[in-house]
Design a protein around this motif. Structure first.
Motif, PDB file in Angstrom:
ATOM      1  N   VAL A  30     -11.920  -0.077  -8.744  1.00  0.00           N
ATOM      2  CA  VAL A  30     -10.501   0.141  -9.017  1.00  0.00           C
ATOM      3  C   VAL A  30      -9.979   1.299  -8.182  1.00  0.00           C
ATOM      4  CG1 VAL A  30      -8.854   0.787 -10.810  1.00  0.00           C
ATOM      5  CG2 VAL A  30     -10.683  -0.814 -11.324  1.00  0.00           C
ATOM      6  N   ALA A  31     -10.787   2.308  -7.944  1.00  0.00           N
ATOM      7  CA  ALA A  31     -10.354   3.467  -7.172  1.00  0.00           C
ATOM      8  C   ALA A  31     -10.064   3.106  -5.720  1.00  0.00           C
ATOM      9  CB  ALA A  31     -11.413   4.560  -7.232  1.00  0.00           C
ATOM     10  N   GLN A  32     -10.626   2.029  -5.204  1.00  0.00           N
ATOM     11  CA  GLN A  32     -10.444   1.641  -3.817  1.00  0.00           C
ATOM     12  C   GLN A  32      -9.392   0.553  -3.639  1.00  0.00           C
ATOM     13  OE1 GLN A  32     -14.493   0.529  -3.057  1.00  0.00           O
ATOM     14  NE2 GLN A  32     -14.883   2.427  -1.952  1.00  0.00           N
ATOM     15  N   CYS A  33      -8.768   0.092  -4.688  1.00  0.00           N
ATOM     16  CA  CYS A  33      -7.778  -0.972  -4.584  1.00  0.00           C
ATOM     17  C   CYS A  33      -6.530  -0.469  -3.875  1.00  0.00           C
ATOM     18  CB  CYS A  33      -7.400  -1.494  -5.969  1.00  0.00           C
ATOM     19  SG  CYS A  33      -8.709  -2.419  -6.741  1.00  0.00           S
ATOM     20  N   ARG A  34      -5.955  -1.354  -3.076  1.00  0.00           N
ATOM     21  CA  ARG A  34      -4.703  -1.047  -2.385  1.00  0.00           C
ATOM     22  C   ARG A  34      -3.670  -2.065  -2.830  1.00  0.00           C
ATOM     23  NH1 ARG A  34      -5.727  -1.702   3.465  1.00  0.00           N
ATOM     24  NH2 ARG A  34      -3.527  -1.262   3.608  1.00  0.00           N
ATOM     25  N   ALA A  35      -2.461  -1.595  -3.017  1.00  0.00           N
ATOM     26  CA  ALA A  35      -1.380  -2.478  -3.437  1.00  0.00           C
ATOM     27  C   ALA A  35      -0.241  -2.395  -2.433  1.00  0.00           C
ATOM     28  CB  ALA A  35      -0.887  -2.094  -4.822  1.00  0.00           C
ATOM     29  N   THR A  60       9.301   4.467  -4.797  1.00  0.00           N
ATOM     30  CA  THR A  60       9.617   5.874  -5.059  1.00  0.00           C
ATOM     31  C   THR A  60       9.195   6.275  -6.464  1.00  0.00           C
ATOM     32  OG1 THR A  60      11.484   5.787  -3.534  1.00  0.00           O
ATOM     33  CG2 THR A  60      11.501   7.558  -5.159  1.00  0.00           C
ATOM     34  N   ARG A  61       9.469   5.419  -7.432  1.00  0.00           N
ATOM     35  CA  ARG A  61       9.121   5.738  -8.825  1.00  0.00           C
ATOM     36  C   ARG A  61       7.617   5.757  -9.059  1.00  0.00           C
ATOM     37  NH1 ARG A  61      13.457   3.563 -13.151  1.00  0.00           N
ATOM     38  NH2 ARG A  61      15.323   4.183 -12.022  1.00  0.00           N
ATOM     39  N   LEU A  62       6.888   4.870  -8.411  1.00  0.00           N
ATOM     40  CA  LEU A  62       5.428   4.849  -8.573  1.00  0.00           C
ATOM     41  C   LEU A  62       4.787   6.067  -7.927  1.00  0.00           C
ATOM     42  CD1 LEU A  62       4.551   1.097  -8.014  1.00  0.00           C
ATOM     43  CD2 LEU A  62       4.470   2.376 -10.154  1.00  0.00           C
ATOM     44  N   ALA A  63       5.233   6.409  -6.715  1.00  0.00           N
ATOM     45  CA  ALA A  63       4.737   7.586  -5.984  1.00  0.00           C
ATOM     46  C   ALA A  63       3.217   7.698  -6.020  1.00  0.00           C
ATOM     47  CB  ALA A  63       5.396   8.852  -6.528  1.00  0.00           C
ATOM     48  N   ARG A  64       2.548   6.601  -5.657  1.00  0.00           N
ATOM     49  CA  ARG A  64       1.084   6.580  -5.627  1.00  0.00           C
ATOM     50  C   ARG A  64       0.609   6.396  -4.194  1.00  0.00           C
ATOM     51  NH1 ARG A  64      -1.659   3.343 -10.378  1.00  0.00           N
ATOM     52  NH2 ARG A  64      -3.203   3.440  -8.747  1.00  0.00           N
ATOM     53  N   PRO A  65      -0.440   7.101  -3.792  1.00  0.00           N
ATOM     54  CA  PRO A  65      -0.919   6.984  -2.410  1.00  0.00           C
ATOM     55  C   PRO A  65      -1.556   5.634  -2.082  1.00  0.00           C
ATOM     56  CG  PRO A  65      -2.391   8.366  -3.694  1.00  0.00           C
ATOM     57  CD  PRO A  65      -1.210   8.067  -4.571  1.00  0.00           C
ATOM     58  N   ASP A  66      -1.979   4.881  -3.099  1.00  0.00           N
ATOM     59  CA  ASP A  66      -2.622   3.586  -2.853  1.00  0.00           C
ATOM     60  C   ASP A  66      -1.626   2.427  -2.884  1.00  0.00           C
ATOM     61  OD1 ASP A  66      -2.191   3.944  -5.569  1.00  0.00           O
ATOM     62  OD2 ASP A  66      -3.966   2.835  -6.174  1.00  0.00           O
ATOM     63  N   VAL A  67      -0.333   2.736  -2.992  1.00  0.00           N
ATOM     64  CA  VAL A  67       0.708   1.713  -3.001  1.00  0.00           C
ATOM     65  C   VAL A  67       1.574   1.899  -1.758  1.00  0.00           C
ATOM     66  CG1 VAL A  67       2.692   0.775  -4.232  1.00  0.00           C
ATOM     67  CG2 VAL A  67       0.725   1.614  -5.516  1.00  0.00           C
ATOM     68  N   GLU A  68       1.661   0.849  -0.957  1.00  0.00           N
ATOM     69  CA  GLU A  68       2.440   0.906   0.275  1.00  0.00           C
ATOM     70  C   GLU A  68       3.680   0.031   0.161  1.00  0.00           C
ATOM     71  OE1 GLU A  68       0.103   0.292   3.819  1.00  0.00           O
ATOM     72  OE2 GLU A  68      -1.655   1.119   2.826  1.00  0.00           O
ATOM     73  N   LEU A  69       4.666   0.331   0.979  1.00  0.00           N
ATOM     74  CA  LEU A  69       5.922  -0.402   0.995  1.00  0.00           C
ATOM     75  C   LEU A  69       6.052  -1.166   2.298  1.00  0.00           C
ATOM     76  CD1 LEU A  69       8.804  -1.018  -0.113  1.00  0.00           C
ATOM     77  CD2 LEU A  69       9.533   1.098   1.009  1.00  0.00           C
ATOM     78  N   SER A  87      -5.397  -5.738  -2.379  1.00  0.00           N
ATOM     79  CA  SER A  87      -5.937  -6.355  -3.596  1.00  0.00           C
ATOM     80  C   SER A  87      -4.831  -6.797  -4.544  1.00  0.00           C
ATOM     81  CB  SER A  87      -6.865  -5.363  -4.295  1.00  0.00           C
ATOM     82  OG  SER A  87      -6.177  -4.172  -4.604  1.00  0.00           O
ATOM     83  N   HIS A  88      -3.641  -6.192  -4.445  1.00  0.00           N
ATOM     84  CA  HIS A  88      -2.503  -6.542  -5.291  1.00  0.00           C
ATOM     85  C   HIS A  88      -1.234  -6.524  -4.465  1.00  0.00           C
ATOM     86  CE1 HIS A  88      -5.509  -4.849  -8.046  1.00  0.00           C
ATOM     87  NE2 HIS A  88      -4.988  -5.648  -8.955  1.00  0.00           N
ATOM     88  N   ALA A  89      -0.265  -7.335  -4.866  1.00  0.00           N
ATOM     89  CA  ALA A  89       1.030  -7.349  -4.182  1.00  0.00           C
ATOM     90  C   ALA A  89       2.145  -7.651  -5.177  1.00  0.00           C
ATOM     91  CB  ALA A  89       1.045  -8.374  -3.063  1.00  0.00           C
ATOM     92  N   VAL A  90       3.270  -6.993  -4.978  1.00  0.00           N
ATOM     93  CA  VAL A  90       4.495  -7.263  -5.729  1.00  0.00           C
ATOM     94  C   VAL A  90       5.522  -7.684  -4.677  1.00  0.00           C
ATOM     95  CG1 VAL A  90       6.324  -6.313  -7.175  1.00  0.00           C
ATOM     96  CG2 VAL A  90       3.952  -5.557  -7.491  1.00  0.00           C
ATOM     97  N   ILE A  91       6.051  -8.889  -4.818  1.00  0.00           N
ATOM     98  CA  ILE A  91       7.018  -9.405  -3.851  1.00  0.00           C
ATOM     99  C   ILE A  91       8.373  -9.496  -4.532  1.00  0.00           C
ATOM    100  CG2 ILE A  91       7.605 -11.318  -2.317  1.00  0.00           C
ATOM    101  CD1 ILE A  91       4.557 -11.962  -2.326  1.00  0.00           C
ATOM    102  N   ILE A  92       9.348  -8.813  -3.965  1.00  0.00           N
ATOM    103  CA  ILE A  92      10.686  -8.761  -4.548  1.00  0.00           C
ATOM    104  C   ILE A  92      11.663  -9.352  -3.561  1.00  0.00           C
ATOM    105  CG2 ILE A  92      12.479  -7.272  -5.513  1.00  0.00           C
ATOM    106  CD1 ILE A  92      10.195  -5.206  -6.007  1.00  0.00           C
TER     107      ILE A  92
END
Length: 92
Positions: A30-35, A60-69, A87-92
């Motif tokens: 889980v520590a190595q997951c990228r979103a 901006t609200r998540l402000a996590r280093p493992d989450v890219e835009l 490993s995860h994606a949110v498509i808007i």
């Protein structure tokens, strides 16, 4: 670098793995997951830009280093290519 014609305008984070880098392993802790948060839309047309605006706000609200835009003006194969290595994606 942004996924689209106006990369310098929003300062979005890079999308996907640059060429030449190894792809992440399929089994990761889980520590190595990228979103990836993908905003789809056209920044020129305000009604089509809602996906971009919502994706930026979520990032901006998540402000996590493992989450890219990533911002794209179109889906299809370009979208599929951008999802590689996450490993995860949110498509808007």
């Amino acid at each position: 670098m942004k996924c689209g014609p106006s990369a310098a305008s929003t300062g979005a984070l890079p999308c996907g793995n640059p060429p030449g880098l190894p792809q992440p392993q399929s089994r990761r802790s889980v520590a190595q997951c990228r979103a990836l948060i993908v905003g789809l839309g056209n920044p020129i047309r305000t009604d089509d830009a809602v996906g971009l605006v919502v994706a930026r706000e979520l990032h901006t609200r998540l402000a996590r280093p493992d989450v890219e835009l990533c911002e794209l003006a179109a889906g299809g194969l370009e979208l599929v290519e951008r999802l590689a290595g996450y490993s995860h994606a949110v498509i808007i």
